[in-house]
Design a protein around this motif. Structure first.
Motif, PDB file in Angstrom:
ATOM      1  N   CYS A 585       0.838  -1.192   0.000  1.00 52.77           N
ATOM      2  CA  CYS A 585       0.000   0.000   0.000  1.00 52.77           C
ATOM      3  C   CYS A 585       0.875   1.245   0.000  1.00 52.77           C
ATOM      4  CB  CYS A 585      -0.915   0.016   1.230  1.00 52.77           C
ATOM      5  SG  CYS A 585      -2.271  -1.160   1.156  1.00 52.77           S
ATOM      6  N   ASP A 586       0.272   2.339  -0.410  1.00 51.29           N
ATOM      7  CA  ASP A 586       0.931   3.639  -0.305  1.00 51.29           C
ATOM      8  C   ASP A 586       1.176   3.952   1.171  1.00 51.29           C
ATOM      9  OD1 ASP A 586       0.609   6.831  -0.079  1.00 51.29           O
ATOM     10  OD2 ASP A 586       1.317   6.329  -2.086  1.00 51.29           O
ATOM     11  N   PRO A 587       2.236   4.730   1.497  1.00 48.65           N
ATOM     12  CA  PRO A 587       2.452   5.098   2.903  1.00 48.65           C
ATOM     13  C   PRO A 587       1.238   5.758   3.551  1.00 48.65           C
ATOM     14  CG  PRO A 587       4.400   5.613   1.633  1.00 48.65           C
ATOM     15  CD  PRO A 587       3.359   5.157   0.651  1.00 48.65           C
ATOM     16  N   ALA A 588       0.375   6.383   2.736  1.00 50.73           N
ATOM     17  CA  ALA A 588      -0.837   7.005   3.280  1.00 50.73           C
ATOM     18  C   ALA A 588      -1.994   6.023   3.387  1.00 50.73           C
ATOM     19  CB  ALA A 588      -1.249   8.192   2.420  1.00 50.73           C
ATOM     20  N   GLY A 589      -1.773   4.753   2.972  1.00 47.36           N
ATOM     21  CA  GLY A 589      -2.822   3.742   3.081  1.00 47.36           C
ATOM     22  C   GLY A 589      -3.394   3.330   1.738  1.00 47.36           C
ATOM     23  N   CYS A 590      -4.174   2.236   1.754  1.00 46.17           N
ATOM     24  CA  CYS A 590      -4.772   1.690   0.536  1.00 46.17           C
ATOM     25  C   CYS A 590      -6.145   2.280   0.241  1.00 46.17           C
ATOM     26  CB  CYS A 590      -4.905   0.167   0.651  1.00 46.17           C
ATOM     27  SG  CYS A 590      -3.446  -0.745   0.098  1.00 46.17           S
ATOM     28  N   LEU A 591      -6.648   3.147   1.103  1.00 46.40           N
ATOM     29  CA  LEU A 591      -8.013   3.631   0.938  1.00 46.40           C
ATOM     30  C   LEU A 591      -8.175   4.430  -0.352  1.00 46.40           C
ATOM     31  CD1 LEU A 591     -10.597   3.369   2.670  1.00 46.40           C
ATOM     32  CD2 LEU A 591     -10.247   5.735   3.355  1.00 46.40           C
ATOM     33  N   ILE A 592      -7.160   5.234  -0.723  1.00 45.02           N
ATOM     34  CA  ILE A 592      -7.265   6.030  -1.942  1.00 45.02           C
ATOM     35  C   ILE A 592      -7.322   5.132  -3.169  1.00 45.02           C
ATOM     36  CG2 ILE A 592      -4.769   6.311  -2.172  1.00 45.02           C
ATOM     37  CD1 ILE A 592      -7.457   8.935  -3.011  1.00 45.02           C
ATOM     38  N   GLU A 593      -6.628   3.975  -3.115  1.00 46.91           N
ATOM     39  CA  GLU A 593      -6.688   3.041  -4.233  1.00 46.91           C
ATOM     40  C   GLU A 593      -8.058   2.365  -4.303  1.00 46.91           C
ATOM     41  OE1 GLU A 593      -3.439   0.494  -5.186  1.00 46.91           O
ATOM     42  OE2 GLU A 593      -2.091   1.573  -3.834  1.00 46.91           O
ATOM     43  N   LEU A 594      -8.651   2.061  -3.150  1.00 40.76           N
ATOM     44  CA  LEU A 594     -10.003   1.500  -3.144  1.00 40.76           C
ATOM     45  C   LEU A 594     -10.995   2.516  -3.704  1.00 40.76           C
ATOM     46  CD1 LEU A 594     -12.047  -0.677  -2.394  1.00 40.76           C
ATOM     47  CD2 LEU A 594     -12.061   0.231  -0.057  1.00 40.76           C
ATOM     48  N   THR A 595     -10.800   3.778  -3.358  1.00 37.76           N
ATOM     49  CA  THR A 595     -11.659   4.833  -3.890  1.00 37.76           C
ATOM     50  C   THR A 595     -11.547   4.910  -5.406  1.00 37.76           C
ATOM     51  OG1 THR A 595     -11.380   6.102  -1.850  1.00 37.76           O
ATOM     52  CG2 THR A 595     -12.194   7.292  -3.769  1.00 37.76           C
ATOM     53  N   THR A 596     -10.309   4.828  -5.917  1.00 32.96           N
ATOM     54  CA  THR A 596     -10.086   4.872  -7.364  1.00 32.96           C
ATOM     55  C   THR A 596     -10.772   3.690  -8.048  1.00 32.96           C
ATOM     56  OG1 THR A 596      -7.951   5.952  -7.006  1.00 32.96           O
ATOM     57  CG2 THR A 596      -8.321   4.947  -9.153  1.00 32.96           C
ATOM     58  N   GLN A 597     -10.582   2.503  -7.496  1.00 28.70           N
ATOM     59  CA  GLN A 597     -11.184   1.302  -8.082  1.00 28.70           C
ATOM     60  C   GLN A 597     -12.707   1.410  -8.089  1.00 28.70           C
ATOM     61  OE1 GLN A 597      -9.493  -1.451  -9.213  1.00 28.70           O
ATOM     62  NE2 GLN A 597     -11.376  -2.512  -9.775  1.00 28.70           N
ATOM     63  N   LEU A 598     -13.277   1.821  -6.966  1.00 29.72           N
ATOM     64  CA  LEU A 598     -14.728   1.933  -6.845  1.00 29.72           C
ATOM     65  C   LEU A 598     -15.286   2.964  -7.814  1.00 29.72           C
ATOM     66  CD1 LEU A 598     -17.281   1.102  -5.207  1.00 29.72           C
ATOM     67  CD2 LEU A 598     -16.765   2.996  -3.666  1.00 29.72           C
ATOM     68  N   THR A 599     -14.625   4.103  -7.919  1.00 27.29           N
ATOM     69  CA  THR A 599     -15.109   5.176  -8.794  1.00 27.29           C
ATOM     70  C   THR A 599     -15.117   4.746 -10.252  1.00 27.29           C
ATOM     71  OG1 THR A 599     -14.214   6.802  -7.244  1.00 27.29           O
ATOM     72  CG2 THR A 599     -14.793   7.581  -9.441  1.00 27.29           C
ATOM     73  N   ILE A 600     -14.032   4.122 -10.707  1.00 34.66           N
ATOM     74  CA  ILE A 600     -13.931   3.739 -12.117  1.00 34.66           C
ATOM     75  C   ILE A 600     -14.956   2.668 -12.469  1.00 34.66           C
ATOM     76  CG2 ILE A 600     -12.433   2.585 -13.804  1.00 34.66           C
ATOM     77  CD1 ILE A 600     -10.084   4.085 -12.593  1.00 34.66           C
ATOM     78  N   VAL A 601     -15.066   1.642 -11.634  1.00 32.62           N
ATOM     79  CA  VAL A 601     -15.995   0.552 -11.941  1.00 32.62           C
ATOM     80  C   VAL A 601     -17.439   1.031 -11.847  1.00 32.62           C
ATOM     81  CG1 VAL A 601     -16.793  -1.738 -11.254  1.00 32.62           C
ATOM     82  CG2 VAL A 601     -14.361  -1.210 -11.210  1.00 32.62           C
ATOM     83  N   MET A 602     -17.770   1.761 -10.791  1.00 35.98           N
ATOM     84  CA  MET A 602     -19.153   2.208 -10.590  1.00 35.98           C
ATOM     85  C   MET A 602     -19.572   3.217 -11.651  1.00 35.98           C
ATOM     86  SD  MET A 602     -20.743   4.097  -7.244  1.00 35.98           S
ATOM     87  CE  MET A 602     -22.398   4.769  -7.253  1.00 35.98           C
ATOM     88  N   ALA A 603     -18.751   4.258 -11.846  1.00 32.04           N
ATOM     89  CA  ALA A 603     -19.097   5.291 -12.826  1.00 32.04           C
ATOM     90  C   ALA A 603     -19.082   4.715 -14.240  1.00 32.04           C
ATOM     91  CB  ALA A 603     -18.131   6.463 -12.713  1.00 32.04           C
ATOM     92  N   GLY A 604     -18.085   3.874 -14.538  1.00 30.22           N
ATOM     93  CA  GLY A 604     -18.020   3.278 -15.873  1.00 30.22           C
ATOM     94  C   GLY A 604     -19.227   2.428 -16.177  1.00 30.22           C
ATOM     95  N   LYS A 605     -19.674   1.648 -15.190  1.00 30.87           N
ATOM     96  CA  LYS A 605     -20.854   0.797 -15.398  1.00 30.87           C
ATOM     97  C   LYS A 605     -22.095   1.646 -15.638  1.00 30.87           C
ATOM     98  CE  LYS A 605     -23.651  -2.780 -13.241  1.00 30.87           C
ATOM     99  NZ  LYS A 605     -24.916  -2.115 -13.614  1.00 30.87           N
ATOM    100  N   GLN A 606     -22.255   2.724 -14.883  1.00 30.14           N
ATOM    101  CA  GLN A 606     -23.436   3.553 -15.042  1.00 30.14           C
ATOM    102  C   GLN A 606     -23.450   4.278 -16.382  1.00 30.14           C
ATOM    103  OE1 GLN A 606     -23.425   6.042 -11.550  1.00 30.14           O
ATOM    104  NE2 GLN A 606     -24.280   4.446 -10.243  1.00 30.14           N
ATOM    105  N   ILE A 607     -22.305   4.799 -16.784  1.00 28.04           N
ATOM    106  CA  ILE A 607     -22.233   5.496 -18.079  1.00 28.04           C
ATOM    107  C   ILE A 607     -22.502   4.528 -19.216  1.00 28.04           C
ATOM    108  CG2 ILE A 607     -20.676   6.715 -19.659  1.00 28.04           C
ATOM    109  CD1 ILE A 607     -19.311   7.898 -17.153  1.00 28.04           C
ATOM    110  N   TRP A 608     -21.842   3.372 -19.188  1.00 25.68           N
ATOM    111  CA  TRP A 608     -22.030   2.393 -20.248  1.00 25.68           C
ATOM    112  C   TRP A 608     -23.467   1.878 -20.279  1.00 25.68           C
ATOM    113  CZ3 TRP A 608     -20.355   0.744 -24.645  1.00 25.68           C
ATOM    114  CH2 TRP A 608     -20.725  -0.521 -25.119  1.00 25.68           C
ATOM    115  N   GLY A 609     -24.052   1.669 -19.098  1.00 20.58           N
ATOM    116  CA  GLY A 609     -25.425   1.181 -19.041  1.00 20.58           C
ATOM    117  C   GLY A 609     -26.410   2.158 -19.649  1.00 20.58           C
TER     118      GLY A 609
END
Length: 896
Positions: A585-609
């Protein structure tokens, strides 16, 4: 229940046995044949004078309740298809339906025949009793109560009363042919709404036989559609959506729905649910009611989530951890160990300055508050939806609608494929069944297929993880040696670049697997041969949800609960498949990476849908719409316009529910990592309601109306996800965010009382002697020690590289936090669920009032009938006793 089953079977037996009788016996009812269309020149004249908005036969009196279309395509099977059509249409006439055929010469393309179907009054009342359809007996006299105290402030969001409530409110009772004078029948042609009429006709179509092939009796329009005998079967829209019909008797409900509901500029208005239910049926109505209620509840979650995000934004500059990382005197002097073997170099902590600042947006005290709030919000949403659903059940006459009625209605495919019969213990009649051995084999094949595809998802996720491990060094080298990337190196780090590209790759794989599995799931569900439509939908729902749950959420679970948790330490790293070093993980934690993953998958699915739902049907219908607007009316009739629209399949609503439930999982299971997720979902759903309504009103044929008193198995899925979300968010706060380590340092290990968080970064990093590396980096330099993220003793300690006591304190605090948070949220959830009754008090009173009135009217009707018989001198002594007993029932009913 048994009376209903018996009546239904008698009607179906009449239809089935009609094929075995000689034509000399005549049809079951008087019906209209095609003789009118056979008169030379007659159809041409009628066609020329018939408006394209007409939904009636050529006589202008009989309403078109359903349309069948077929193409006369000469090939080796055409003779067989023609025989099937001839037999099928003959049996439809024998069952009482009236048919009228439009010759292919009169169609726009000159190839298509259209068979128009009308259900006369005798057929409608027969099957209204079979299907237990409720009809008005008296106008509702219970005054309407307003629950919302601020209702007067919501007038800008209201629709006109005529749109919201197109029909008066009535007390209703199941229809009985022998009690017709009891019901409020003002006009036989309009007593049953078009949606009820097409539902009755479709019920007949799905059970009408068309002959025997290969020793098996064949029946049902679905089979005829699948083998190409007919090309389409659909009810008609009542008018064009962009203008009203010229017929003064037309209600123009489609036009009203388009103007008041299906346009995006009406996004702030409430939905005309009663009109939707009247036009499309209860099943579609309940979906839009649920989607609208879900969107309304999202507004509260979105507001709270936005405030939590703003809190992180405004306190970003006060975050001590990011300050220390960005400080050249602290973070600039800390040299970190390489993040990969050989190709990666040592790096300074302050190179992650920007990501650490952005991490604070989501990793702060408000994260904990929002996670607890969402756990309670989910309960409020589900409980208040039960109340809303109960109100709709009453208003839409679904109180006595039981799933058992659907259970008694076998799927035509089940009846066709199951040749063996046994006695039904409920109806005591012989019915087809699937042997246990055949059922077991089919379930084994189905389970193996689902397991294989689930394993394929896990394999694809492992492939994405290997991509992450493989390309990190490449990104690090490119960004270090490319001068054009130097200005943004502080913003776009190798970790962020790897995370973003891996998330995009994962999204593409998700969509591909989803596209393939949808077809596999339908195939294996068909192979299982479910007994009823309800059973079919439930099985398909569980297969699709299980697959999509793993497909969409597996990458988020990996980042949240596995990444950076099993990396080892320098000199003793953990390797995947003994080759690739596990990610840190980044020294600041893995939460920012989880946020990135969630945003891309969720927003991408909604736009494509939304693109898929809106653009694809529009493209398919573009040419048909041009013809509808440009061609003369006498060349493009109402049934041809609707024929050129897209078909709304029986799984159309299934995919809409699935899309929203997957979104519900994103905003509940991982919401602690991204407080803006409810806001994104709210904006998407505002668009989703209008897109769904627009495509249903303008791009699709009118669906066959069907009943449903709830959202079905989706309710149980939502309940399960609500419970799981409490657990996942507790683990995210404890193990993915840095909140617990910071709190432990703040209260137990901080040496500075005036600034308790100063020194936290240095405390959270352990020391490693670089000479102990088993695999040394290429560029050693003059570095003796490097730092890494963990709580371990330094190299000079007697317990070097073992976990320190602070590590165990933090672990204990994390476990304690999970236990406390789960218990607190679950206690509050269960208390809230207990406090909120599932059925509102006024709805309960209305249901009791309606049952009382209905019982009273029925008893008075029986009483009057007996009085008439007594007055006519046809009564016996026993009938006098029956009269007294009935009169006593009325008195008892009044007393109650």
């Amino acid at each position: 229940m048994s009376r209903l089953g018996k009546k239904e079977e008698e009607t179906l037996i009449e239809m089935a046995s009609a094929t075995d009788r000689e034509d000399s016996n005549g049809p079951l009812y008087e019906s209209s044949s095609n003789t009118e269309s056979e008169l030379p020149g007659n159809s041409e004249i009628d066609k020329r004078h018939q408006s394209k908005d007409s939904v009636f036969f050529r006589d202008g009196v009989r309403r078109i309740d359903f349309v069948l279309s077929y193409v006369d395509d000469p090939n080796k099977d055409e003779e067989k298809k023609a025989d099937r059509r001839r037999e099928f249409e003959s049996n439809l006439q024998k069952s009482g339906l009236e048919l009228e055929t439009e010759d292919k010469k009169e169609s726009e393309n000159g190839k298509t025949y259209y068979v128009k179907i009308h259900a006369p009054w005798e057929v409608l009342i027969t099957y209204a009793e079979v299907l237990n359809i409720k009809v008005p007996i008296k106008e509702n006299d219970v005054p309407c109560t307003i629950e919302n105290p601020i209702d007067c402030m919501l007038s800008p969001f209201r629709l006109p009363e005529k749109v919201m409530h197109p029909d008066p409110d009535y007390f209703t009772a199941p229809f009985r042919k022998d009690r017709q004078e009891l019901y409020l029948i003002h006009d036989e042609s309009t007593f049953f709404s078009p949606s009820v009429r097409n539902r009755i006709v479709f019920y007949i179509l799905t059970r009408c036989p068309y002959g025997t092939e290969e020793g098996k009796k064949k029946f049902g329009i679905k089979r005829l559609l699948s083998n190409g005998t007919y090309t389409a079967a659909y009810p008609l829209h009542d008018c064009q959506y962009w203008k009203k019909s010229n017929d003064p008797h037309c209600d123009n409900e489609r036009y009203t729905l388009y103007m008041e509901w299906a346009r995006f500029l009406r996004f702030f208005k409430e939905q005309p649910l009663d009109l939707i239910r009247k036009y499309y049926g209860e099943k579609i109505g309940i979906y839009f009611a649920w989607l609208g209620f879900y969107t309304e509840m999202l507004f509260l979650a979105a507001v709270v989530g936005l405030f939590c995000f703003l809190y992180g934004l405004f306190t970003m500059d006060a975050n001590m951890s990011s300050k220390e990382i960005c400080d050249p005197a602290i973070g600039g002097e800390i040299i970190m160990c390489p993040l990969c073997d050989v190709d990666c170099n040592y790096w300074r902590l302050n190179t992650t300055c920007r990501p650490s600042e952005y991490s604070h947006l989501f990793d702060n005290v408000a994260t904990l508050f929002f996670a607890i709030f969402m756990g309670i919000w989910v309960t409020l949403f589900l409980e208040f939806w039960k109340r809303r659903q109960a109100r709709l059940k009453y208003e839409w006459d679904l109180v006595d609608f039981e799933e058992e009625q659907q259970q008694l209605q076998l799927r035509p495919e089940y009846e066709a494929k199951c040749t063996q019969k046994k006695k039904n213990p409920v109806t005591q009649e012989m019915e087809p069944y699937l042997p246990l051995t055949s059922k077991a084999v089919r379930f084994c094949i189905s389970g193996t297929t689902v397991l294989f595809w689930t394993s394929l998802i896990i394999a694809s996720m492992i492939a994405v993880i290997l991509y992450r491990l493989s390309v990190y060094a490449a990104f690090a080298s490119i960004m270090k040696n490319t001068q054009t990337l130097q200005p943004i190196s502080g913003l776009l780090t190798p970790q962020l670049a790897t995370s973003v590209t891996a998330s995009c790759l994962n999204f593409v794989i998700i969509m591909i697997l989803n596209f393939l599995y949808e077809r596999i799931a339908v195939w294996i569900t068909d192979m299982e041969i479910p007994r009823t439509h309800l059973e079919y939908e439930n099985r398909l729902t569980m297969k699709m949800f299980l697959f999509q749950f793993v497909n969409y959420y597996s990458s988020c679970f990996y980042v949240a609960f596995f990444k950076g948790k099993f990396v080892g330490y320098p000199g003793n790293y953990t390797y995947m498949f003994s080759h690739w070093r596990n990610e840190e993980c980044d020294p600041a934690g893995c939460l920012i990476e989880l946020t990135t993953q969630l945003t891309i998958v969720m927003a991408g699915k909604q736009i494509w849908g939304n693109i898929q739902e809106a653009i694809v049907p529009w493209i398919w219908n573009w040419w048909g719409r041009q013809r509808a607007r440009c061609n003369p009316e006498n060349l493009y009739s109402r049934w041809e316009q609707d024929h050129d629209l897209q078909r709304f399949g029986h799984l159309g609503l299934f995919y809409e529910y699935l899309e929203m439930v997957i979104q519900f999982g994103f905003i509940t299971l991982f919401v602690a990592s991204f407080p803006l997720a409810p806001l994104l979902a709210l904006m998407n759903n505002i668009l989703e309601i209008r897109v769904d309504s627009w495509k249903l009103t303008t791009q699709f044929r009118r669906p066959v109306a069907s009943k449903a008193h709830s959202i079905g198995v989706w309710q149980e899925i939502l309940n399960g996800m609500a419970v799981l979300s409490v657990v996942t968010n507790a683990f995210i706060v404890a193990f993915t965010s840095d909140m617990i380590p910071r709190l432990v340092y703040y209260y137990a290990y901080s040496p500075n009382a005036n600034s308790p968080m100063s020194g936290y970064i240095n405390n959270s990093l352990s020391v490693f002697r670089v000479s102990s590396f088993s695999v040394k980096p290429k560029d050693q330099g003059d570095i003796d020690f490097c730092r890494y993220r963990d709580y371990r003793y330094p190299p000079d300690h007697e317990l070097q590289y073992s976990h320190t006591m602070q590590f165990w304190h933090i672990l204990a605090a994390k476990m304690a936090f999970i236990i406390i948070m789960e218990h607190v949220v679950f206690i509050v959830k269960f208390f809230v669920a207990w406090m909120i009754p599932d059925v509102p008090a006024d709805v309960t009173a209305r249901i009791k009032r309606e049952k009382f009135i209905t019982q009273k009217i029925l008893h008075e009707y029986e009483l009057n009938k007996l009085k008439e018989k007594l007055c006519q001198g046809k009564a016996y002594q026993g009938m006098e006793k029956e009269f007294i007993a009935t009169e006593g029932k009325v008195e008892l009913s009044q007393a109650m």
